[in-house]
Design an enzyme around this catalytic site. Structure first.
Site, PDB file in Angstrom:
ATOM      1  N   SER A 177      34.699 -14.876 -17.578  1.00 28.29           N
ATOM      2  CA  SER A 177      33.589 -14.849 -17.527  1.00 28.29           C
ATOM      3  C   SER A 177      32.733 -15.305 -18.797  1.00 28.29           C
ATOM      4  CB  SER A 177      33.483 -13.172 -17.403  1.00 28.29           C
ATOM      5  OG  SER A 177      31.881 -12.860 -17.375  1.00 28.29           O
TER       6      SER A 177
ATOM      7  N   TYR B 177      35.066  -5.008 -20.708  1.00 29.93           N
ATOM      8  CA  TYR B 177      35.222  -6.295 -19.622  1.00 29.93           C
ATOM      9  C   TYR B 177      35.171  -7.427 -20.442  1.00 29.93           C
ATOM     10  CZ  TYR B 177      33.659  -9.560 -16.220  1.00 29.93           C
ATOM     11  OH  TYR B 177      33.698 -10.506 -15.434  1.00 29.93           O
TER      12      TYR B 177
ATOM     13  N   LYS C 105      38.206 -10.419 -20.613  1.00 30.37           N
ATOM     14  CA  LYS C 105      37.893 -11.814 -20.277  1.00 30.37           C
ATOM     15  C   LYS C 105      38.261 -12.801 -21.410  1.00 30.37           C
ATOM     16  CE  LYS C 105      36.901 -11.375 -15.560  1.00 30.37           C
ATOM     17  NZ  LYS C 105      37.966 -11.890 -14.809  1.00 30.37           N
TER      18      LYS C 105
END
Length: 262
Positions: free
Chosen positions: A146, A159, A163
């Site tokens: 991401s 997150y 990633k």
């Protein structure tokens, strides 16, 4: 012809998170380019819908409904491919995701869970797939990372960290598995999937996000599927250990969650 380099005729792919969104679009793209596909996600009804699209493209699908946060279930997909089709050439590690949280609401458990779901699942499948790929002529692994793995925005400490770890895992795994197995990743920007429905369903939020994106639109799952096909096919045969940014040109987050100063 140059387009022939984008064919994956008679190759076998495993795609996780294949029931909808990026995973579904990727599975169908690989089938349209000639691959048989093992489809895995939690919801079996969604997988059957994707399998029908694979069949419409003239290829075969094997459905494995599973909770892929279970590392044994993730690893088992490699053997499922060999049992169903006799080989394994392509792995797309698409399962992942973590809800945004304010920093003080992000416990160490939340951080561990994000790493488990976004990194450990991909490693479990890749580790199981590599020996099968090496039995043949090699293969290609594509990890779905991401843009939040490289951009800094409030609310994404779990997150984004996971990633970013997946991006560097890609580089390290590529070094370990060269020269027969290529490993690359895609840094995905804002894409119109179910995870973004809160934005795409609100005209004001969608407009704000589009205006903050240099290409002035939210991505389609097919934008990512096309990039996966490039990396998985002979067209990307001289690429390994790389992160392909497919994000509309983002150099900064394109949606402020409005989290206040502490």
């Amino acid at each position: 012809m140059i387009l022939d380099r984008f064919r994956v005729t008679d190759r076998v792919a495993v795609v996780t998170g294949a029931g909808r969104g990026i995973g579904a679009a990727t599975a169908v793209a690989l089938a349209e380019a000639g691959a048989d596909v093992v489809l895995s996600a939690r919801t079996e009804t969604q997988l059957h819908e994707v399998a029908a699209r694979v069949a419409a493209a003239g290829r075969k699908a094997r459905i494995v409904a599973a909770d892929l946060s279970d590392l044994d279930a993730a690893a088992s997909l490699a053997e499922a491919a060999r049992e169903a089709f006799g080989r394994l050439d392509i792995v797309v590690n698409n399962v992942g995701g973590t809800m945004p949280r304010a920093f003080l609401d992000t416990s160490t458990r939340h951080l561990e869970d994000a790493f488990h779901f976004n990194v450990a699942t991909g490693h479990a499948l890749t580790r199981a797939a590599a020996p099968i790929m090496l039995e043949g002529r090699g293969g290609s692994v594509v990890n779905i990372s991401s843009t939040m793995g490289r951009l800094a925005g409030r609310g994404f400490v779990a997150y984004g960290t996971a990633k970013a770890a997946l991006a560097h895992y890609t580089r390290l795994a590529a070094a370990d598995l060269a020269p027969k197995v290529r490993v690359n990743a895609i840094s995905v920007g804002s894409v119109a999937t179910s995870a973004l429905e809160i934005v795409t369903g609100d005209d004001e939020l969608r407009g704000r996000m589009e205006r903050a994106t240099p290409l002035r639109r939210i991505g389609d799952p097919e934008d990512i599927a096309a990039a996966v096909l490039y990396l998985a096919s002979p067209a990307g045969g001289y690429v390994t250990g790389k992160l392909l940014e497919v994000d509309g040109g983002l150099q900064a987050p394109n949606l402020d969650l409005g989290l206040p100063d502490l």
